[in-house]
Design a protein around this motif. Structure first.
Motif, PDB file in Angstrom:
ATOM      1  N   GLY A  82      -6.246  -1.505  -6.527  1.00 13.05           N
ATOM      2  CA  GLY A  82      -6.865  -1.993  -5.299  1.00 13.05           C
ATOM      3  C   GLY A  82      -6.034  -3.074  -4.631  1.00 13.05           C
ATOM      4  N   VAL A  83      -5.530  -4.015  -5.431  1.00 11.41           N
ATOM      5  CA  VAL A  83      -4.679  -5.073  -4.876  1.00 11.41           C
ATOM      6  C   VAL A  83      -3.384  -4.491  -4.332  1.00 11.41           C
ATOM      7  N   ILE A  84      -2.817  -3.529  -5.059  1.00 12.09           N
ATOM      8  CA  ILE A  84      -1.566  -2.888  -4.621  1.00 12.09           C
ATOM      9  C   ILE A  84      -1.735  -2.224  -3.262  1.00 12.09           C
ATOM     10  N   LEU A  85      -2.862  -1.567  -3.056  1.00 12.50           N
ATOM     11  CA  LEU A  85      -3.099  -0.884  -1.780  1.00 12.50           C
ATOM     12  C   LEU A  85      -3.262  -1.892  -0.637  1.00 12.50           C
ATOM     13  N   ILE A  86      -3.865  -3.029  -0.920  1.00 10.16           N
ATOM     14  CA  ILE A  86      -3.978  -4.081   0.094  1.00 10.16           C
ATOM     15  C   ILE A  86      -2.589  -4.598   0.466  1.00 10.16           C
ATOM     16  N   LEU A  87      -1.755  -4.811  -0.541  1.00 10.30           N
ATOM     17  CA  LEU A  87      -0.395  -5.284  -0.293  1.00 10.30           C
ATOM     18  C   LEU A  87       0.413  -4.248   0.487  1.00 10.30           C
ATOM     19  N   TRP A  88       0.188  -2.980   0.190  1.00 11.07           N
ATOM     20  CA  TRP A  88       0.857  -1.925   0.951  1.00 11.07           C
ATOM     21  C   TRP A  88       0.466  -1.997   2.419  1.00 11.07           C
ATOM     22  N   GLY A  89      -0.814  -2.216   2.683  1.00 10.98           N
ATOM     23  CA  GLY A  89      -1.265  -2.343   4.066  1.00 10.98           C
ATOM     24  C   GLY A  89      -0.571  -3.499   4.774  1.00 10.98           C
ATOM     25  N   ILE A  90      -0.390  -4.609   4.053  1.00  6.89           N
ATOM     26  CA  ILE A  90       0.313  -5.760   4.634  1.00  6.89           C
ATOM     27  C   ILE A  90       1.768  -5.401   4.914  1.00  6.89           C
TER      28      ILE A  90
ATOM     29  N   TRP B  32       7.610   5.734   7.460  1.00  7.05           N
ATOM     30  CA  TRP B  32       7.930   4.506   6.731  1.00  7.05           C
ATOM     31  C   TRP B  32       6.778   4.122   5.804  1.00  7.05           C
ATOM     32  N   ALA B  33       5.541   4.267   6.304  1.00 10.39           N
ATOM     33  CA  ALA B  33       4.367   3.880   5.523  1.00 10.39           C
ATOM     34  C   ALA B  33       4.230   4.728   4.262  1.00 10.39           C
ATOM     35  N   LYS B  34       4.409   6.031   4.397  1.00  9.83           N
ATOM     36  CA  LYS B  34       4.284   6.922   3.240  1.00  9.83           C
ATOM     37  C   LYS B  34       5.393   6.652   2.232  1.00  9.83           C
ATOM     38  N   THR B  35       6.596   6.435   2.730  1.00  7.19           N
ATOM     39  CA  THR B  35       7.727   6.159   1.846  1.00  7.19           C
ATOM     40  C   THR B  35       7.495   4.874   1.054  1.00  7.19           C
ATOM     41  N   ALA B  36       7.011   3.841   1.740  1.00  9.12           N
ATOM     42  CA  ALA B  36       6.743   2.567   1.069  1.00  9.12           C
ATOM     43  C   ALA B  36       5.654   2.723   0.018  1.00  9.12           C
ATOM     44  N   LEU B  37       4.614   3.490   0.340  1.00  5.30           N
ATOM     45  CA  LEU B  37       3.504   3.685  -0.590  1.00  5.30           C
ATOM     46  C   LEU B  37       3.962   4.410  -1.851  1.00  5.30           C
ATOM     47  N   VAL B  38       4.668   5.513  -1.680  1.00  4.75           N
ATOM     48  CA  VAL B  38       5.054   6.355  -2.817  1.00  4.75           C
ATOM     49  C   VAL B  38       6.206   5.760  -3.615  1.00  4.75           C
ATOM     50  N   MET B  39       7.240   5.304  -2.926  1.00  5.84           N
ATOM     51  CA  MET B  39       8.465   4.874  -3.594  1.00  5.84           C
ATOM     52  C   MET B  39       8.419   3.437  -4.121  1.00  5.84           C
ATOM     53  N   VAL B  40       7.529   2.622  -3.575  1.00  3.26           N
ATOM     54  CA  VAL B  40       7.498   1.213  -3.989  1.00  3.26           C
ATOM     55  C   VAL B  40       6.159   0.857  -4.639  1.00  3.26           C
ATOM     56  N   PHE B  41       5.083   0.916  -3.890  1.00  4.56           N
ATOM     57  CA  PHE B  41       3.812   0.360  -4.377  1.00  4.56           C
ATOM     58  C   PHE B  41       3.160   1.200  -5.475  1.00  4.56           C
ATOM     59  N   LEU B  42       3.081   2.520  -5.292  1.00  5.97           N
ATOM     60  CA  LEU B  42       2.474   3.350  -6.330  1.00  5.97           C
ATOM     61  C   LEU B  42       3.389   3.506  -7.534  1.00  5.97           C
ATOM     62  N   THR B  43       4.655   3.173  -7.377  1.00  7.03           N
ATOM     63  CA  THR B  43       5.583   3.173  -8.510  1.00  7.03           C
ATOM     64  C   THR B  43       5.467   1.884  -9.301  1.00  7.03           C
TER      65      THR B  43
END
Length: 271
Positions: free
Chosen positions: A17-25, A107-118
């Protein structure tokens, strides 16, 4: 007491949950570089989340919570200040640009998959010794033994080693005369990565504190320090960083030839 698997599941859900908030930021500011600071702070959150769920007042729980918090807050503050001063990390910028173009992602999808969900599962795995150690201590409030005190000493030494190395590097970078040069004094004379070595030593120390509670919990969390050491020495730490330094620092090859790559050791020669 709460079951270990349920505890870990709740911890991971909270972390996600925190990771997804940070991704939004990150989408708003178009920069993911602050994830490095959260790597450390996220482990503090996991340790405190475990403490809150099990209510452990045992000596091992307090020691694990204290060591994790000291390490995580120190590193998170250091990396946040570095990010604020230097801006976007070019490594992340390159990874996002390359992957986004190759896979035709936004950019958003790339950041989510390659950085935050990793980062989320890797952070979670690394922190297993603190999570499981605090959980186990709630049901076994024994006094801290020899392995525990050795682990605490190792963790504190790792935190000190990393802190001194970071301070020496910051001072070196602030001097304009050092632009393009290689830091080979202080702790950097004995290892090319005192900060990475300090990280590994800290988490092996934390694991030893967990080992003091018994082999069952220790074996279940062994993947944490093993994975972190592999990451720092073979994957995204030392290997990736040195690849770039060889290109930007003319004297780096000579530095590599005389200086230990990880474990501190007297240099072979002195240029």
């Amino acid at each position: 007491m709460i079951d270990a698997l349920l505890l870990l599941a709740m911890n991971f859900a909270g972390l996600l949950g925190v990771i997804l908030i940070l991704w939004g930021i990150s989408v708003i500011i178009r920069d993911v570089s602050f994830i490095d600071a959260f790597w450390a702070f996220g482990m503090v959150l996991l340790a405190w989340g475990t403490w809150w769920q099990v209510g452990a007042e045992a000596p091992h729980a307090k020691l694990l919570l204290g060591l994790t918090t000291l390490w995580g807050l120190r590193l998170a503050i250091h990396l946040t200040i570095r990010w604020a001063g230097h801006g976007e990390d070019p490594r992340y910028k390159k990874i996002l640009a390359y992957t986004g173009e190759k896979r035709k992602w936004s950019w958003a999808k790339t950041a989510l998959v390659m950085v935050f969900l990793t980062q989320a599962p890797l952070l979670f795995i690394t922190c297993l010794p603190a999570q499981l150690g605090i959980w186990a201590s709630a049901n076994d409030p024994q006094a801290i033994g020899i392995a525990g005190w050795i682990g605490a000493a190792a963790a504190l030494a790792g935190i000190a080693f990393e802190s001194i190395g970071d301070a020496q590097l910051d001072a070196f970078r602030k001097n304009p005369a050092n632009k393009g040069k290689v830091l080979d004094t202080g702790l950097w004379r004995y290892t090319r990565h005192p900060n990475y070595f300090g990280d590994a030593l800290t988490w092996w120390g934390i694991w030893l504190v967990t080992l003091d509670l018994g082999w069952g919990t220790a074996l279940a969390s062994l993947i944490g320090p093993v994975f972190l050491t592999f990451t720092l020495t073979r994957w995204s730490g030392k290997a990736l960083l040195e690849k770039g330094l060889h290109k930007t620092r003319p004297d780096y090859a000579a530095y590599v030839a005389r200086t230990s790559g990880f474990i501190p050791w007297p240099p072979k020669t002195r240029a």
